[in-house]
Motif scaffolding. Structure first.
Motif, short mmCIF file in Angstrom:
data_model
loop_
_atom_site.label_atom_id
_atom_site.label_comp_id
_atom_site.label_asym_id
_atom_site.label_seq_id
_atom_site.Cartn_x
_atom_site.Cartn_y
_atom_site.Cartn_z
N SER A 2 46.27 49.62 47.13
CA SER A 2 45.32 48.93 46.26
C SER A 2 46.06 47.91 45.39
CB SER A 2 44.61 49.94 45.37
OG SER A 2 45.49 50.44 44.39
N GLU A 4 46.11 47.66 42.10
CA GLU A 4 46.79 48.29 40.97
C GLU A 4 48.09 48.97 41.41
OE1 GLU A 4 46.10 47.90 37.77
OE2 GLU A 4 44.47 46.59 38.41
N GLU A 5 48.08 49.59 42.58
CA GLU A 5 49.30 50.20 43.10
C GLU A 5 50.36 49.13 43.37
OE1 GLU A 5 47.87 52.17 46.54
OE2 GLU A 5 47.30 53.99 45.46
N ILE A 7 50.62 46.17 41.88
CA ILE A 7 51.12 45.65 40.60
C ILE A 7 52.15 46.61 40.01
CG2 ILE A 7 50.46 45.13 38.22
CD1 ILE A 7 47.74 44.17 39.37
N THR A 8 51.84 47.89 40.03
CA THR A 8 52.77 48.89 39.49
C THR A 8 54.08 48.89 40.26
OG1 THR A 8 50.89 50.25 38.83
CG2 THR A 8 53.03 51.33 38.91
N VAL A 55 48.71 38.09 37.77
CA VAL A 55 48.16 39.45 37.78
C VAL A 55 46.72 39.42 37.26
CG1 VAL A 55 48.34 41.73 36.71
CG2 VAL A 55 50.37 40.62 37.63
N THR A 56 46.48 38.69 36.19
CA THR A 56 45.14 38.60 35.62
C THR A 56 44.17 37.96 36.62
OG1 THR A 56 46.09 38.37 33.42
CG2 THR A 56 43.80 37.71 33.69
N ARG A 59 43.40 40.44 39.43
CA ARG A 59 42.47 41.49 38.98
C ARG A 59 41.04 40.97 38.87
NH1 ARG A 59 46.37 44.16 34.46
NH2 ARG A 59 47.28 45.76 35.79
N GLU A 62 39.61 40.44 42.35
CA GLU A 62 39.35 41.74 42.98
C GLU A 62 38.09 42.39 42.39
OE1 GLU A 62 40.41 45.05 45.50
OE2 GLU A 62 41.21 43.04 45.41
N GLU A 63 37.94 42.34 41.07
CA GLU A 63 36.75 42.91 40.43
C GLU A 63 35.49 42.18 40.87
OE1 GLU A 63 37.42 42.76 36.24
OE2 GLU A 63 39.03 44.25 36.32
#
Length: 114
Positions: A2, A4-5, A7-8, A55-56, A59, A62-63
């Protein structure tokens, strides 16, 4: 994986190799290259200047995609099978179909009745 994964994981690995990508633009470019194809092209068109902006953007895109998919599925589930059949029947009501099937499985053009 995903978003978020990813990005982390990217931020975790960024700590181990800080030297090759010292500028903010280079970090953002490397981050964008790891995104999946559809998301990558949309983030690239927004031309992020640094990693936080990339990143922003990712996101937000994706949203928006998830929201669009939910709306699409919601609209599709609102129509029951009987409603779709009824709409299909109304579409052909009073019209002759341009082709009809004969017994030998060949098609011939309908001739208008006079």
């Amino acid at each position: 994986m995903s978003l978020e994964e990813y990005i982390t994981r990217y931020r975790h690995l960024e700590v181990y190799c800080p030297h090759p990508y010292t500028t903010d633009g280079a970090k953002a470019g490397k981050f964008v290259c790891g995104l999946r194809d559809g998301l990558r092209s949309k983030v690239l068109t927004s031309r992020p200047r640094d990693l936080d902006e990339a990143v922003t953007m990712a996101r937000c895109i994706e949203e928006d995609w998830v929201r669009t998919q939910k709306d699409h599925h919601k609209k599709a589930s609102q129509h029951s099978h009987s409603e779709r059949t009824q709409v299909k029947r109304q579409h052909f009501a009073g019209r002759t179909r341009p082709y009809e099937r004969r017994d030998d499985r060949t098609f011939r053009r309908n001739q208008p009745t006079r």
